[in-house]
Design an enzyme around this catalytic site. Structure first.
Site, short mmCIF file in Angstrom:
data_model
loop_
_atom_site.label_atom_id
_atom_site.label_comp_id
_atom_site.label_asym_id
_atom_site.label_seq_id
_atom_site.Cartn_x
_atom_site.Cartn_y
_atom_site.Cartn_z
CG HIS A 33 -0.30 0.12 2.54
ND1 HIS A 33 0.21 1.30 3.05
CD2 HIS A 33 -0.09 -0.83 3.49
CE1 HIS A 33 0.71 1.08 4.26
NE2 HIS A 33 0.55 -0.21 4.55
CB CYS A 49 1.64 -3.28 5.26
SG CYS A 49 -0.04 -3.83 5.65
#
Length: 590
Positions: free
Chosen positions: A535, A557
């Protein structure tokens, strides 16, 4: 007509004269088509003897030699014409002539009798065949119509179909009236609705169509009649309220406690009654019963009054309200046997519940409108629970092993037989059950499509390598390198997991939450391992630039520059393989 001038009617002809006319000594006079009268000494008798007939004989009155004045009253007997043709000159004693006489007399009558019998039998067979054909034609014609002899009130409804009967019943209900009066010369003309009478038109029409069905073949007999009345129910409380409002002043009225649904409060509430004066209902109920038996008419009723206590107490009404509220707050959930379910809104449930009072017993009971339930489910369930079949898409290796499912298969489901489901809902409401209800459905099994991935050949299937040691992301198509990005992976306490994964879901924008953080509006997210994914991380440009997960690492992430994360989102489809490799660095790698 026979040769001698007589009609062949089966009646024996007059006797044929015998002998030759040339032997007669007398003269013939007054001849006519029936015979002749004879005069003279030798005038023959019908027997042909030549002797005069005696007076008063069977054939006439004889005359002597002096009776030649042709006096009609002394005329000889009427003798038949002599035979002609092949029978001329034959005497009565001749056997041939006797046989002829037998055949032309009684024998002819028997012959004509046989012909008449045959004609009668043929006509009888024709009539029976016509009757049988007419019977079966009538049976077919009236199969979906009211039978002959079916009476609705004072009128025959024979031959009317369901639509026509619906109009007939509706019109009769509209035309029905009760003229109510009291001894104080107050009066009103009330409709059935005014008097709290609810007519089930559909059930009435069904009874009209089914009337005489138990009679079998005699169902179409118009002389066998059956009277059908209205299917109805009466709310005595509503009747009492109408009559009280019409005939009793506000201050003098006695009222039962009632229960009604308050749309603002979204619950059933109680209106407390009071003691006072109230009309007696027996005469009006009797008049209503007459209309139910003979719809479309006007009857009359004379009412009197009584001093009464509160017909239904506040406590009784409150108990009914509490039960009704429990019913509308319970979870009436219907599922399709698959992924979809539907909970009926409480305000819809409320429209199906009618608190019905019995003033004689002082009770309030809850009635449920099954027709309304059926109509609602027939309209709503297909919209809520039908689902199209979705083809499952798998990615497999060369050996056929499923590596990942990019699209999960979904069975196609169609709602059917909503009346059965409506019966289940009615039972649930009546019993207060909260169990989930399975709708009646038909199922179409989903299909499966497989794609065999090849990550070894040039320009093969896309896959992504996350190298934690180098803090880079490299995109390949098979063995061909496509693109590489600098990234920052998870910090020491929440490291990005090593292993082989597949992108399973993507969001263009999402608020990301964890146990110790909330980051709203995160863009270009491609999840591949639970909560781990690629992301945009514009707040971590330093960590991305230095490749330092120790000091600037994420919660697991892969942090990327916004444009890089967008490229992954737009080019790596769901099902793209992601391999996380390498050891966690101890500091910046760039």
């Amino acid at each position: 007509m026979s040769d001698n001038g007589y009609f062949d009617s089966g009646i024996p002809e007059p006797p044929v004269p015998h002998g030759n006319s040339s032997d007669d000594a007398g003269t013939e006079s007054n001849a006519n088509e029936y015979g002749a009268s004879y005069s003279g000494a030798n005038a023959r008798t019908p027997g042909g003897t030549g002797a005069p007939a005696a007076s008063g004989s069977r054939y006439g009155t004889g005359s002597g030699p002096d009776n030649d004045n042709n006096d009609l009253q002394s005329t000889m007997q009427f003798s038949p014409l002599p035979p002609t043709g092949q029978f001329a000159g034959m005497h009565a004693s001749d056997s041939t002539l006797s046989q002829f006489e037998d055949r032309s007399g009684a024998g002819a009558a028997k012959s004509h009798g046989h012909v008449g019998l045959i004609v009668t039998l043929v006509m009888l067979v024709v009539l029976i065949a016509a009757a049988v054909g007419g019977f079966f034609a009538a049976q077919s014609y009236f199969s979906d119509k009211a039978a002959p002899g079916v009476m609705f009130g004072s009128h025959s409804v024979a031959g009317q179909n369901a639509a026509q009967l619906t109009q007939t019943v509706t019109s009769a209900v509209s035309d029905s009236r009760v003229e109510v009066a009291d001894n104080a010369e107050q009066d009103t003309k009330a409709s059935l609705k005014d008097l709290g009478v609810t007519v089930n038109v559909k059930a009435t029409v069904n009874n009209l169509l089914q009337a005489k069905s138990s009679a079998g073949a005699l169902r179409i007999n118009p002389f066998q009649r059956q009277q059908v009345k209205l299917v109805s129910s009466t709310d005595e409380s509503a009747m009492s309220d109408y009559l009280t409002t019409t005939f009793v002043s506000e201050g003098a009225r006695a009222k039962a406690s009632t229960v009604s649904y308050d749309k603002t409060a979204k619950k059933f509430v109680v209106t407390v009654g009071k003691e006072g004066k109230a009309p007696k209902l027996d005469s009006v109920e009797s008049a209503v019963a007459q209309i139910v038996d003979n719809p479309g008419t006007t009857t009359s009723a004379a009412i009197t009054y009584a001093s009464v206590s509160m017909p239904i107490t506040e406590d009784t009404a409150q108990q009914a309200a509490d039960t009704a509220n429990q019913r509308i707050t319970q979870s009436v959930k219907i599922n399709n046997g698959g992924a979809k379910s539907f909970t009926i809104p409480s305000d819809v449930l409320a429209t199906w519940i009618t608190p019905t009072s019995n003033l004689d017993k002082g009770t309030l009971t809850l009635q449920y409108d099954q027709d309304a339930i059926s109509a609602y489910l027939q309209s709503e369930l297909p919209k809520q629970l039908n689902q199209d079949a979705v083809t499952q898409k798998d990615i497999t290796n060369a050996q056929g092993t499923v590596l990942t499912v990019t699209t999960k298969g979904v069975n196609g489901i169609g709602i059917k037989d909503t009346d059965t489901t409506a019966q289940k809902v009615l039972s649930s409401l009546t019993n207060g059950s909260t169990d989930a209800i399975a709708a009646e459905t038909s199922v179409e099994k989903f299909k499966t499509e497989s794609h065999v991935a090849d990550y070894s050949k040039a320009n093969g299937d896309m896959w992504i390598e996350v190298d934690r040691a180098k803090q880079t992301v490299t995109v390949y198509k098979g063995s061909t390198k496509v693109k590489s990005f600098n990234v920052c992976t998870g910090k020491d306490s929440t490291q990005t997991d090593n292993g082989t994964f597949y992108i399973n879901i993507k969001y263009q924008t999402q608020d990301m939450r964890g146990t110790d953080y909330v980051t709203p509006g995160v863009k270009w997210i491609s999840y591949f391992n639970g909560g781990e994914g690629f992301h945009a991380a514009p707040w971590n440009t330093v960590g991305i630039a230095t490749g330092d997960p120790v000091s600037h690492g994420s919660h697991g992430c892969v942090n990327m520059l916004t444009s890089d994360a967008q490229w992954i989102y737009q080019n790596a489809e769901v099902g793209t393989m992601v391999k996380v490799t390498g050891a966690q660095p101890t500091g910046p790698v760039r």
